[in-house]
Write an enzyme that holds these catalytic residues in place. Sequence first.
Site, PDB file in Angstrom:
ATOM      1  N   GLU A 241      -5.838  -0.931   0.380  1.00 44.45           N
ATOM      2  CA  GLU A 241      -5.538  -1.074  -1.048  1.00 44.45           C
ATOM      3  C   GLU A 241      -4.355  -2.017  -1.247  1.00 44.45           C
ATOM      4  O   GLU A 241      -4.316  -2.791  -2.204  1.00 44.45           O
ATOM      5  CB  GLU A 241      -5.282   0.315  -1.668  1.00 44.45           C
ATOM      6  CG  GLU A 241      -6.601   1.058  -1.852  1.00 44.45           C
ATOM      7  CD  GLU A 241      -6.524   2.562  -1.681  1.00 44.45           C
ATOM      8  OE1 GLU A 241      -5.417   3.129  -1.758  1.00 44.45           O
ATOM      9  OE2 GLU A 241      -7.582   3.182  -1.453  1.00 44.45           O
TER      10      GLU A 241
ATOM     11  N   GLU B  70     -10.088   2.019   8.905  1.00 49.00           N
ATOM     12  CA  GLU B  70     -10.614   2.463   7.616  1.00 49.00           C
ATOM     13  C   GLU B  70     -11.537   1.376   7.054  1.00 49.00           C
ATOM     14  O   GLU B  70     -11.057   0.422   6.431  1.00 49.00           O
ATOM     15  CB  GLU B  70      -9.469   2.695   6.632  1.00 49.00           C
ATOM     16  CG  GLU B  70      -8.483   3.752   7.072  1.00 49.00           C
ATOM     17  CD  GLU B  70      -7.749   4.356   5.877  1.00 49.00           C
ATOM     18  OE1 GLU B  70      -7.854   5.577   5.701  1.00 49.00           O
ATOM     19  OE2 GLU B  70      -7.106   3.621   5.117  1.00 49.00           O
TER      20      GLU B  70
HETATM   21  P1  13P Z   1     -10.759   8.650   1.013  1.00 50.63           P
HETATM   22  O1  13P Z   1     -10.647   9.753   2.025  1.00 50.63           O
HETATM   23  O2  13P Z   1     -10.516   9.097  -0.388  1.00 50.63           O
HETATM   24  O3  13P Z   1     -12.028   7.869   1.190  1.00 50.63           O
HETATM   25  O4  13P Z   1      -9.552   7.616   1.330  1.00 50.63           O
HETATM   26  C1  13P Z   1      -9.385   7.170   2.618  1.00 50.63           C
HETATM   27  C2  13P Z   1      -8.109   6.425   2.686  1.00 50.63           C
HETATM   28  O5  13P Z   1      -7.971   5.343   2.149  1.00 50.63           O
HETATM   29  C3  13P Z   1      -6.992   7.047   3.409  1.00 50.63           C
HETATM   30  O6  13P Z   1      -5.950   6.153   3.618  1.00 50.63           O
END
Ligand code: 13P
Length: 251
Positions: free
Chosen positions: A97, A167
Amino acid sequence: MRKPLIAGNWKMNLLRDSSVALIHQLLDKSKASDKVEVAVCPPSVYLHDVGAALRGSHIALGAQNMYHTDEGAYTGEVSGKMLKDIGCRYVILGHSERRQLMGETDTQVNQKVHAALKVGLVPIVCVGETLDQREAGQTTTVVRTQCEGSLAGLTSEQAAGIVLAYEPVWAIGTGKTASPAQAEEVHADIRALLTKMFGADTAQKVRIQYGGSVKADNAKELLSQPNIDGALVGGASLKADSFLPIIDAAG
Ligand code: 13P
């Protein structure tokens, strides 16, 4: 043996009272274990309150970002030295992000990793490909480039103490998890890269978490993969009922 780390990334969620209430619920219903380490990473404004609620417990405190110098004229930023001062053990760096929304580059992530290690924080360095990149067959290249850029200049000793988090961007907050086989393939490739960069002994010590829609019902299978050493959990870390079973699945 690598001890799995289950970390909750709260992102920009929960207010002070709900944050502290969640910590009380987690502490009520979980206990220290040799088999799993647990951390929570609240927004920086609540690090103090959450840290106070956690003090002396088995759950560690982590932050979600930091700036790469110790102090100075950097309006709005928080330094690693400050995070350490307030009781953090971990700091998430280079989350997708931040890479996507704030334009963070591997070079900036690398500066932060060095700065975090310098003050004794354990960086959780995030890497992962977008859906377009996966579909174009670029997953390995993208993830390797991010790892090489983010970890440049570390000694083997420093590298051994960091945590990586794979991720896949397409799995974050979407409910679509990488299959255990898909995740393991990337984790194994990251470990092969770490072997090349830092040697086999070091590569075997680095914990590589998986993140992206980890839930109670998929955690066990993901965590049973040989190169998956924990989870970085977003949405499911915001409630004790959904976070505790993930901790149990690792322990
Ligand atoms: P979610 O578990 O909501 O998919 O998010 C994962 C994440 O970005 C953890 O840093």
